[in-house]
Motif scaffolding. Sequence first.
Motif, PDB file in Angstrom:
ATOM      1  N   HIS A   1      36.061  40.185  36.871  1.00  0.00           N
ATOM      2  CA  HIS A   1      35.617  38.854  37.236  1.00  0.00           C
ATOM      3  C   HIS A   1      35.515  38.695  38.760  1.00  0.00           C
ATOM      4  O   HIS A   1      34.508  38.220  39.278  1.00  0.00           O
ATOM      5  CB  HIS A   1      36.636  37.861  36.661  1.00  0.00           C
ATOM      6  CG  HIS A   1      36.104  36.494  36.477  1.00  0.00           C
ATOM      7  ND1 HIS A   1      34.915  36.220  35.835  1.00  0.00           N
ATOM      8  CD2 HIS A   1      36.604  35.283  36.848  1.00  0.00           C
ATOM      9  CE1 HIS A   1      34.708  34.921  35.830  1.00  0.00           C
ATOM     10  NE2 HIS A   1      35.712  34.335  36.442  1.00  0.00           N
TER      11      HIS A   1
ATOM     12  N   TYR B   1      40.353  40.412  34.762  1.00  0.00           N
ATOM     13  CA  TYR B   1      40.388  39.625  36.000  1.00  0.00           C
ATOM     14  C   TYR B   1      39.711  40.374  37.145  1.00  0.00           C
ATOM     15  O   TYR B   1      38.953  39.784  37.929  1.00  0.00           O
ATOM     16  CB  TYR B   1      41.833  39.266  36.373  1.00  0.00           C
ATOM     17  CG  TYR B   1      41.931  38.513  37.676  1.00  0.00           C
ATOM     18  CD1 TYR B   1      41.592  37.170  37.757  1.00  0.00           C
ATOM     19  CD2 TYR B   1      42.332  39.168  38.850  1.00  0.00           C
ATOM     20  CE1 TYR B   1      41.652  36.485  38.954  1.00  0.00           C
ATOM     21  CE2 TYR B   1      42.384  38.489  40.045  1.00  0.00           C
ATOM     22  CZ  TYR B   1      42.050  37.149  40.096  1.00  0.00           C
ATOM     23  OH  TYR B   1      42.103  36.473  41.290  1.00  0.00           O
TER      24      TYR B   1
ATOM     25  N   CYS C   1      38.615  28.797  38.809  1.00  0.00           N
ATOM     26  CA  CYS C   1      39.832  28.512  38.041  1.00  0.00           C
ATOM     27  C   CYS C   1      40.537  27.278  38.613  1.00  0.00           C
ATOM     28  O   CYS C   1      40.674  27.136  39.820  1.00  0.00           O
ATOM     29  CB  CYS C   1      40.785  29.700  38.083  1.00  0.00           C
ATOM     30  SG  CYS C   1      40.181  31.091  37.136  1.00  0.00           S
TER      31      CYS C   1
ATOM     32  N   THR D   1      36.532  31.889  41.823  1.00  0.00           N
ATOM     33  CA  THR D   1      36.515  32.025  40.363  1.00  0.00           C
ATOM     34  C   THR D   1      36.279  30.707  39.638  1.00  0.00           C
ATOM     35  O   THR D   1      35.927  30.709  38.457  1.00  0.00           O
ATOM     36  CB  THR D   1      37.872  32.569  39.870  1.00  0.00           C
ATOM     37  OG1 THR D   1      38.887  31.613  40.223  1.00  0.00           O
ATOM     38  CG2 THR D   1      38.205  33.907  40.508  1.00  0.00           C
TER      39      THR D   1
END
Length: 356
Positions: free
Chosen positions: A195, A192, A40, A38
């Motif tokens: 994603h 989420y 992140c 991701t």
Amino acid sequence: MTIKIRLEKHFQESTFHNPMLGNALDTQQLEIRRDPLTGCQSVFNPRLEDKVALFFSPSDPALIERLARESESRCFLCGDRWKQMTPTYPAEVIPQGRIEVGQAVLFPNLFPVSQVHAVTRVGASHYLPLKEFDVNSVREALHASLAFVKSISSAMATVRFLSINGNYLGPAGASIAHPHFQIVGGDQPFTYLEHILERSKKYSGENGSCYWINLLEIEKETGDRFIGETGGVEWITAFSPQGTNEVLGILGQKRDFLEMSEEDMEGLSEGFCKVLKGYDLLGMSTFNFSVYSGPLASQDDSFRCYVRIISRQNVYENYRTDDYFLQKLLRNELILTTPESLASTMRKVFSAEKHD
Ligand SMILES: [Zn+2]
């Protein structure tokens, strides 16, 4: 090895005159990690490693017991109260209205936040310390949850995006103490899930393999974050966690909930309870989790089902939330216990009970 997963760390320094060190110039090292799927980020400052207590004070057992005692008499999950106090599904969705498996009972949430939103009672006890969550109660609740998913799949074919989730105790967002899971879903995925489904597909298109299988391969090879296996579930800590003490359990053979078997639920329940025992060892008393699935019946080979478990703030008077602007608005997570150290603690719990 042709695996394209990159575990990236970026290093920064932060310098200032520190009054704790007689105003000497102090340079602190920061390690920023990036989730390979991701992107992140999470940040680790080694100087905070022994300061966990600043962020997470110990739970107050007397307060927990008082809150549990006060709420037990009006709890709709205790005893048989759920028979009078909980809603039921229309017969065309669930023929008996609710799903019962042992002590587990599944029924609709009175105030849904998604097209499908069910609540599952986990066991008969109104409050449990994390180390007392038992495999049988969790398995019954997961069994009821999966039976529900299967019913939804045939009764509401457009509902293809579902997850099984949970909050435990107030600081983790739970409105009641009594252990319970929640199944949410609809005709489009939550942010989420959307994603990770997109990113998994992109990875698969670029590499000709499944990200989740590859991730397990590299984590098993290095071993730093690999915890162990329960049934068909393999457990690791997240390289770049998006919550405190994040643990992932990946079902390498299952693409969506409809492919899950009794054995998978057994493995999931066993590992889940071990992770909670590990949290207890670390002094944590609350958690959130989600079990993600690919779109139902899609046979999407780029995805594998997995559970993501994080611990949350402890229970004490005037506790400070563990989510602040860093997480909520900048979407970075703070690492206090490194994933490698967390894996080491979890491995002890997983291996200690192997022969029970
Ligand atoms: Zn209760």
